[in-house]
Design a protein around this motif. Structure first.
Motif, short mmCIF file in Angstrom:
data_model
loop_
_atom_site.label_atom_id
_atom_site.label_comp_id
_atom_site.label_asym_id
_atom_site.label_seq_id
_atom_site.Cartn_x
_atom_site.Cartn_y
_atom_site.Cartn_z
N TYR A 174 2.40 16.30 -17.97
CA TYR A 174 2.59 16.87 -16.64
C TYR A 174 4.05 16.61 -16.20
CZ TYR A 174 -2.49 17.26 -16.27
OH TYR A 174 -3.81 17.59 -16.48
N ASP A 175 4.67 17.64 -15.66
CA ASP A 175 6.05 17.51 -15.15
C ASP A 175 6.04 17.74 -13.64
OD1 ASP A 175 7.35 17.10 -17.68
OD2 ASP A 175 7.03 19.23 -18.09
N ALA A 176 6.78 16.87 -12.93
CA ALA A 176 6.85 17.00 -11.47
C ALA A 176 8.23 16.53 -10.98
CB ALA A 176 5.75 16.17 -10.81
N GLN A 177 8.63 17.06 -9.85
CA GLN A 177 9.90 16.67 -9.20
C GLN A 177 9.58 16.00 -7.87
OE1 GLN A 177 12.17 20.32 -8.94
NE2 GLN A 177 13.21 19.90 -10.90
N LEU A 178 10.37 14.97 -7.59
CA LEU A 178 10.11 14.18 -6.39
C LEU A 178 11.44 13.80 -5.74
CD1 LEU A 178 8.07 12.56 -4.63
CD2 LEU A 178 8.43 10.64 -6.19
N ALA A 179 11.56 14.12 -4.46
CA ALA A 179 12.79 13.77 -3.74
C ALA A 179 12.77 12.27 -3.44
CB ALA A 179 12.89 14.56 -2.44
N GLU A 180 13.97 11.68 -3.58
CA GLU A 180 14.05 10.26 -3.25
C GLU A 180 13.75 10.07 -1.76
OE1 GLU A 180 17.83 8.27 -3.33
OE2 GLU A 180 18.95 10.13 -2.98
N ASN A 181 13.34 8.84 -1.44
CA ASN A 181 12.99 8.48 -0.06
C ASN A 181 11.76 9.23 0.46
OD1 ASN A 181 15.30 6.84 -0.06
ND2 ASN A 181 16.58 8.52 0.70
N THR A 182 10.97 9.78 -0.47
CA THR A 182 9.72 10.41 -0.04
C THR A 182 8.82 9.36 0.60
OG1 THR A 182 9.87 12.04 -1.81
CG2 THR A 182 7.70 11.69 -0.83
N SER A 183 8.16 9.75 1.65
CA SER A 183 7.33 8.80 2.40
C SER A 183 6.17 8.29 1.54
CB SER A 183 6.78 9.46 3.66
OG SER A 183 7.81 9.91 4.48
N PRO A 184 5.83 7.01 1.66
CA PRO A 184 4.68 6.48 0.91
C PRO A 184 3.40 7.23 1.28
CG PRO A 184 6.02 4.70 1.78
CD PRO A 184 6.54 5.96 2.39
N GLY A 185 2.53 7.43 0.25
CA GLY A 185 1.27 8.16 0.45
C GLY A 185 1.33 9.58 -0.01
N ALA A 186 2.54 10.11 -0.26
CA ALA A 186 2.66 11.50 -0.70
C ALA A 186 2.14 11.63 -2.13
CB ALA A 186 4.11 11.96 -0.62
N VAL A 187 1.40 12.74 -2.39
CA VAL A 187 0.86 13.01 -3.72
C VAL A 187 1.95 13.64 -4.57
CG1 VAL A 187 -0.87 14.27 -5.04
CG2 VAL A 187 -1.48 13.29 -2.82
N VAL A 188 2.19 13.05 -5.73
CA VAL A 188 3.24 13.54 -6.62
C VAL A 188 2.66 14.59 -7.56
CG1 VAL A 188 4.95 12.91 -8.33
CG2 VAL A 188 4.42 11.34 -6.46
N VAL A 189 1.58 14.26 -8.22
CA VAL A 189 0.94 15.16 -9.19
C VAL A 189 -0.53 14.74 -9.31
CG1 VAL A 189 1.47 13.75 -11.22
CG2 VAL A 189 1.19 16.22 -11.49
N THR A 190 -1.37 15.69 -9.69
CA THR A 190 -2.80 15.41 -9.90
C THR A 190 -3.16 15.75 -11.36
OG1 THR A 190 -3.33 15.92 -7.60
CG2 THR A 190 -5.16 15.92 -9.19
N VAL A 191 -3.68 14.77 -12.09
CA VAL A 191 -4.09 14.98 -13.49
C VAL A 191 -5.61 15.17 -13.53
CG1 VAL A 191 -2.13 13.66 -14.37
CG2 VAL A 191 -4.28 12.50 -13.91
N LYS A 192 -6.04 15.89 -14.55
CA LYS A 192 -7.49 16.17 -14.66
C LYS A 192 -7.87 16.21 -16.14
CE LYS A 192 -11.09 19.28 -12.95
NZ LYS A 192 -11.85 18.19 -12.32
N ALA A 193 -8.99 15.51 -16.44
CA ALA A 193 -9.51 15.47 -17.80
C ALA A 193 -11.01 15.84 -17.81
CB ALA A 193 -9.31 14.10 -18.41
N GLN A 194 -11.48 16.33 -18.94
CA GLN A 194 -12.90 16.70 -19.10
C GLN A 194 -13.49 15.98 -20.32
OE1 GLN A 194 -13.11 20.95 -19.41
NE2 GLN A 194 -12.86 21.24 -17.17
N ASP A 195 -14.81 15.67 -20.23
CA ASP A 195 -15.53 15.02 -21.32
C ASP A 195 -16.78 15.86 -21.63
OD1 ASP A 195 -17.08 13.28 -22.98
OD2 ASP A 195 -15.94 11.58 -22.16
N LEU A 196 -16.94 16.22 -22.91
CA LEU A 196 -18.05 17.10 -23.32
C LEU A 196 -19.40 16.37 -23.38
CD1 LEU A 196 -16.28 19.16 -26.12
CD2 LEU A 196 -16.62 19.76 -23.71
N ASP A 197 -19.33 15.07 -23.27
CA ASP A 197 -20.57 14.33 -23.31
C ASP A 197 -21.33 14.52 -22.00
OD1 ASP A 197 -20.12 13.35 -25.88
OD2 ASP A 197 -18.85 11.73 -25.11
N ASP A 198 -22.53 13.93 -21.98
CA ASP A 198 -23.36 13.99 -20.78
C ASP A 198 -23.62 12.59 -20.26
OD1 ASP A 198 -23.60 16.75 -20.79
OD2 ASP A 198 -25.29 16.70 -22.19
#
Length: 845
Positions: free
Chosen positions: A243-267
Motif C-alpha cells: 500500500y502506498d500513501a502520502q502524508l503531510a507533516e504535522n498532520t493532527s494525531p488521529g488522522a487515518v493514513v491508510v486502511t489495509v484489508k485481508a481475506q481468509d478462505l477458511d471458516d
C-alpha cells in the motif's frame, strides 16, 4: 581475514587521500570513512592559493553547517587534517553520496570558500537481521508453489558494500526466491517446492545467509524454523501486497493514513483476522503510528516532522484465529510531504567589522548565510535589508551573502547603524525571520575646527595691567577622539612693525587671550589678531578667526600749550596800545590734548589777573580780549594766569602765564621786540636750540608743504582762482576733509584760518596768525611750543572726523607788509577749542 581487511583499508586510504576538485570557487576532497585523527586530507592553503604565513595572519578557519568539527587546519603546514573519527553511516545514513559541506573563512580581507568533503563508504558493516530467529507456521496442506516472505537484512553500507544477495541452506522442501522492491532492494521469499507431511517431519530448520558486495564480502545469518501445521491450511491474503500513501507533516494525531484489508478462505475462527504491525517494526513507527486490529486503519499517533524522516515503510500482519493461526503480510509505504513549518535561519559567518567613514563604496562589512530546513520552494531563502541603512547585500555562492557599503558614510551624522536583515522563504504561507547586527563607523579627521564666530571684537582700556585677559575664543570639532582635540595659536603678523606675539599671548588649550603689556591709545588705537584652531588629527585640519582689538582712550594726557610758548618757565610777553578799545584782541592761547573724544575737549579760563576787570578769556577759543577800554590809570604791566582744562575724568589741566605790556603810542615797535626775543633766545641757550632742531627735523616736510600752500593761495587770491592741495602734499594722513582758507584781521594781529567743513556738527579750523612784531622776510622758527610736529597734530585732531575729500579754497589773502607770523592750528569741537601753534616768519605781499 584480519590481514586481508587491513590491506584493503590501506589500499583504499592511499587511493582516496588528497583527491580534490575546484568547481566555481569550491574545493572538494574525497576521503574514506573511519580515518584516524590527525590524518592529512590535503593542503588546503595551497589549494586556496594562500601562503603559509597567511594561514596564521589571515586566521584561516573552518566552519561546519552541522556544528560538529570533524576537520581542522594545521596552521603550521596549511594542511586539512581529520580531528574526529567519521562514521559515514551515522553522518549520511544510506545516502548514495555523502558530502560534508565546510566553509573556509579567511580575514583581512574577508573571503569565503566552499569546501566539500566526500566521505566514501568502506565495508565496515555486515548485513544484519533484526531477529536472528524466525518461526514460520505452514499447514501441511499447503500446495507447492506457495511463497512465504522473509525478513530482509539491513546493511548500512552503500554502493558495492551494501547488501547484494541471499543464500539458503540445502533442504528438500524449500527454495529461495528474491523479489525486487520499489526502492530496488531485494526481499527474500521461501517457495514451497515439495508438499509437507507433518507425520514425516513436523519441524524443518533452515539457515538464511545475507551477503554484501564488499571485498572481502561480509555476511549475516538468520535461523528459520518451519513448523508444519495441521488443519488451518489457508492463510489470510491482503488485497494488495503493498500500500502506498502520502502524508503531510504535522498532520493532527488521529488522522487515518491508510486502511489495509485481508481475506481468509477458511471458516469460523480460522477466518477471523486481526491486524498488527510486523514483529520487527522499529520503535519510532510504534511511536508515530498505530494500526486498528479490527479495521486495519493505520492512524497518526504523534506529530510527524519531514525534516527528521521523509518516508516510512512498515509491515502489517493479518493473523487468523485458527489453530495453529495463519498469517498474511503486506507492506505500507508512507511518503511524508513537506510543509512550510520552518522559518529561515540567518547565520553570521563573521562578526561585522567596524567601517571607516571614508571607506569606499563596496567595502565588505560581514559574511552572512541563510538556511531553511524545509525543502523545495519552502526551503528557498532570500535575504533583504530594512531600508534606511547605507548597506546592501551581495549574493555569493550557495545562499551566502556579503554585507557591503553602498553609500558614503559620515560618522558625524551617524556613528552606529543597527542593520536589520530579513530572511524570507518561498513557501505558502511565507515564513520570515530577522537578525539585527550593529555596524560601527570609525572616525576620520574630515572636519576642521569651527569657531563660534568668525570675527571677535574686543575692547580694552589703555594703561590696563599686563597679563589681563582680553577675551576667549572657542572652536569645536565634530570629529572624535584625537581628531576632535583643538589647540589654539596666533598666526604670525606684525603690529606697528612689531610681531603680534609681543602684544598678546594665547592659551593653546582653552583659547584665552592675554595681554603682554599695557596699551597706549595715543600710539595705537586698533589692531587685529589671526587666531588659528588646529585639531590633533593626521593630517591635522585648521580654521582661522579674526580678533579685532580696540583700545579705549583714557584721560591720561593733560592739555599741551602750543601758543604762546614760554621759554624755560618764563611768561609769554605780549604788547598792546593804551588806546585799545573794548574787545581788543590781545593774544590767543592755543592748546591741544593728545587724548580723543570728550577727553580732548578743551576749555580756557582766566585763573588770575592783576586787573580782572580789564581782560577776559573766551571759554572755547582761548582768545584774550579787553573787556573795556584801557585808561590812563591802568598799570602798564599786566600779568594773566590762564588755566586750560580738558573734559576728561579725572580732569587734566595746565596753565600759561601771559605778561601784557601796555604802551603809549604803540606802533609796531619791531626793534624792541627783536631785542626782547633775542634776549629770551639767549636765555634759552642750547636747550632751545636742541628743541628747534628736533622740531625742524620732524616737521620739515609739513612746514615746506604748508609754505607752498601759503604761496599758492597768496598768488591765487590775486587772480581770484582756487587753491587745492592734496593730502599727500600737506603731509596729513586723512584725505577726506573740506577745508577753506580765509584771512582775518583783529587789531594788530593778522591770521589765516583754514576751516574744515563737512556734514557733521563738528568742524575744524587751522589759523595762521601773523604777528606785527617781526620784520623778517622769510619763515623763521622763533620758539618751539610743543614737541608735537605739525603733521602729528593734524593726525591727532582728525582721529574722530569722518572722511571726505580735502580741498583748500583760496580767499582774498592780502598782507602788504613783511611780518613774522605765528601759525596756530585750531580744532573746534562744538563748544571747545584745541590749538597747536608755531612761530614762523615769512615775507608776504
Amino acid at each position: 581475514m584480519r590481514k586481508m581487511r587491513r590491506k584493503w583499508w590501506i589500499a583504499g586510504l592511499l587511493q582516496a587521500l588528497a583527491v580534490w576538485n575546484i568547481i566555481e570557487a569550491q574545493i572538494r576532497y574525497t576521503i574514506p570513512e573511519e580515518l584516524n585523527e590527525g590524518t592529512v586530507v590535503g593542503n588546503i592553503a595551497k589549494d586556496l592559493d594562500l601562503k603559509l604565513s597567511e594561514v596564521f595572519e589571515r586566521n584561516l578557519r573552518l566552519a561546519s553547517e552541522s556544528g560538529k568539527q570533524y576537520f581542522g587546519v594545521d596552521s603550521a603546514k596549511g594542511e586539512l587534517v581529520v580531528s574526529e573519527r567519521i562514521d559515514r553511516e551515522t553522518l549520511c545514513s544510506q545516502s548514495a553520496t555523502c558530502l560534508l559541506p565546510l566553509e573556509a573563512i579567511v580575514e583581512n580581507p574577508l573571503q569565503l570558500y566552499r569546501v566539500e568533503i566526500e566521505i566514501q563508504d568502506i565495508n565496515d558493516n555486515s548485513p544484519v537481521f533484526q531477529n536472528n530467529e524466525k518461526v514460520l507456521n505452514i499447514a501441511e496442506s499447503t500446495a507447492p508453489g506457495a511463497r512465504f516472505r522473509l525478513e530482509a537484512a539491513q546493511d548500512p553500507d552503500v554502493g558495492s558494500n551494501s547488501l547484494r544477495t541471499y543464500t539458503l541452506s540445502k533442504n528438500e522442501h524449500f527454495a529461495l526466491n528474491l523479489k525486487s522492491a520499489k526502492d530496488g532492494s531485494q526481499v527474500p521469499e521461501l517457495v514451497l517446492e515439495k508438499p509437507l507431511d507433518r507425520e514425516k517431519q513436523s519441524t524443518i530448520s533452515l539457515m538464511l545467509t545475507a551477503l554484501d558486495g564488499g571485498k572481502p564480502a561480509r555476511s549475516g545469518t538468520a535461523e528459520i524454523t518451519v513448523r508444519v501445521l495441521d488443519n488451518n491450511d489457508n492463510a489470510p491474503v491482503f488485497e494488495k501486497a503493498q500500500y502506498d500513501a502520502q502524508l503531510a507533516e504535522n498532520t493532527s494525531p488521529g488522522a487515518v493514513v491508510v486502511t489495509v484489508k485481508a481475506q481468509d478462505l477458511d471458516d469460523g475462527l480460522n477466518k477471523e483476522i486481526s491486524y498488527s504491525f510486523g514483529p520487527h517494526t522499529p520503535d519510532v513507527l510504534h511511536r508515530l503510528f498505530s494500526v486498528d486490529s479490527v479495521t486495519g486503519e493505520v492512524k497518526v499517533k504523534n506529530e510527524i516532522d519531514f525534516e527528521t524522516d521523509q518516508s516510512f515503510d512498515v509491515d502489517i500482519v493479518a493473523r487468523d484465529q485458527g489453530t495453529p493461526p495463519m498469517e498474511g503480510l503486506c507492506s505500507v509505504h508512507l511518503e511524508i510531504l513537506d510543509m512550510n513549518d520552518n522559518a529561515p535561519e540567518i547565520v553570521l559567518k563573521s562578526l561585522p567589522s567596524p567601517v571607516r567613514e571614508d571607506a569606499p563604496v563596496g567595502t565588505v562589512v560581514a559574511l552572512i548565510s541563510a538556511k531553511d530546513l524545509d525543502t523545495g520552494e519552502n526551503g528557498k531563502v532570500s535575504l533583504t535589508l530594512s531600508p534606511g541603512a547605507p548597506f546592501s547585500l551581495k549574493p555569493s555562492i550557495s545562499n551566502h551573502y556579503t554585507l557591503i557599503t553602498d553609500q558614503k558614510l559620515d560618522r558625524e551624522s551617524h556613528s552606529v547603524y543597527n542593520v536589520v536583515i530579513v530572511a524570507a522563504d518561498s513557501g505558502s504561507p511565507q515564513l520570515t525571520s530577522k537578525q539585527e547586527i550593529v555596524v560601527s563607523v570609525l572616525d576620520v579627521n574630515d572636519n576642521p575646527p569651527i569657531f563660534t564666530q568668525p570675527f571677535y571684537s574686543v575692547y580694552v582700556k589703555e594703561n590696563s595691567a599686563a597679563g589681563s585677559i582680553l577675551c576667549s575664543v572657542s572652536a569645536s570639532d565634530p570629529d572624535q577622539g584625537e581628531n576632535a582635540k583643538v589647540s589654539y595659536s596666533v598666526l604670525d603678523s606684525r603690529v606697528l612693525d612689531t610681531p603680534v606675539s609681543s602684544y598678546i599671548y594665547i592659551n593653546s588649550d582653552n583659547g584665552s587671550i592675554y595681554t603682554m603689556h599695557s596699551f597706549d591709545y595715543e600710539k595705537m588705537k586698533v589692531f587685529q589678531i589671526q587666531v588659528q584652531a588646529k585639531d590633533h588629527g593626521s593630517p591635522s585640519l585648521s580654521s582661522n578667526a579674526t580678533v579685532h582689538v580696540f583700545i579705549l582712550d583714557q584721560n591720561d594726557n593733560a592739555p599741551a600749550v602750543i601758543y604762546p610758548s614760554a621759554v624755560m618757565g618764563s611768561a609769554s610777553h605780549q604788547r598792546m596800545p593804551r588806546s585799545a578799545k573794548a574787545g581788543h584782541l590781545v593774544t590767543k592761547v592755543t592748546a591741544v590734548d593728545a587724548d580723543s573724544g570728550h577727553n580732548a575737549w578743551i576749555s580756557y579760563r582766566l585763573a588770575e589777573a592783576a586787573d580782572a576787570s580789564l581782560f577776559s578769556v573766551n571759554l572755547h577759543t582761548g582768545e584774550v580780549r579787553t573787556k573795556r577800554s584801557v585808561s590812563e590809570q591802568d598799570d602798564s604791566s599786566q600779568r594773566l594766569l590762564i588755566e586750560i582744562k580738558d573734559n576728561g575724568e579725572p580732569v587734566q589741566s595746565t596753565t600759561v602765564t601771559v605778561d601784557v605790556l601796555i604802551e603809549d603810542g604803540f606802533h609796531e615797535p619791531v626793534s624792541d621786540y627783536r631785542k626782547k626775543s633775542a634776549e629770551v633766545s639767549k636765555k634759552s641757550g642750547k636747550i632751545t636750540l636742541y628743541l628747534i632742531i628736533s622740531l625742524a627735523s620732524v616737521s620739515l616736510l609739513c612746514l615746506m608743504t604748508f609754505f607752498i600752500l601759503l604761496v599758492k593761495c597768496a598768488r591765487g587770491s590775486r587772480g581770484s582762482s582756487s587753491c587745492c592741495i592734496r593730502r599727500s602734499e600737506s603731509g596729513y594722513k586723512n584725505p577726506n576733509r573740506n577745508l577753506q582758507i580765509q584771512l582775518n584781521t583783529d587789531g594788530p594781529i593778522k591770521y589765516v584760518e583754514v576751516l574744515g567743513g563737512d556734514m557733521m556738527s563738528q568742524s575744524q579750523s587751522f589759523g595762521s596768525y601773523l604777528s606785527p612784531m617781526s620784520e623778517f622776510s622769510d619763515f623763521t622758527l622763533v620758539k618751539p611750543s610743543s614737541t608735537t610736529d605739525f603733521t602729528d597734530t593734524l593726525n591727532v585732531l582728525d582721529a574722530s572726523l569722518p572722511d571726505s575729500t580735502w580741498k583748500f579754497e583760496s580767499q582774498q589773502l592780502e598782507i602788504r607788509k613783511t611780518n613774522h607770523c605765528g601759525i596756530s592750528i585750531k580744532n573746534n569741537f562744538s563748544g571747545f577749542t584745541s590749538e597747536s601753534s608755531f612761530m614762523v616768519g615769512q615775507s608776504i605781499t
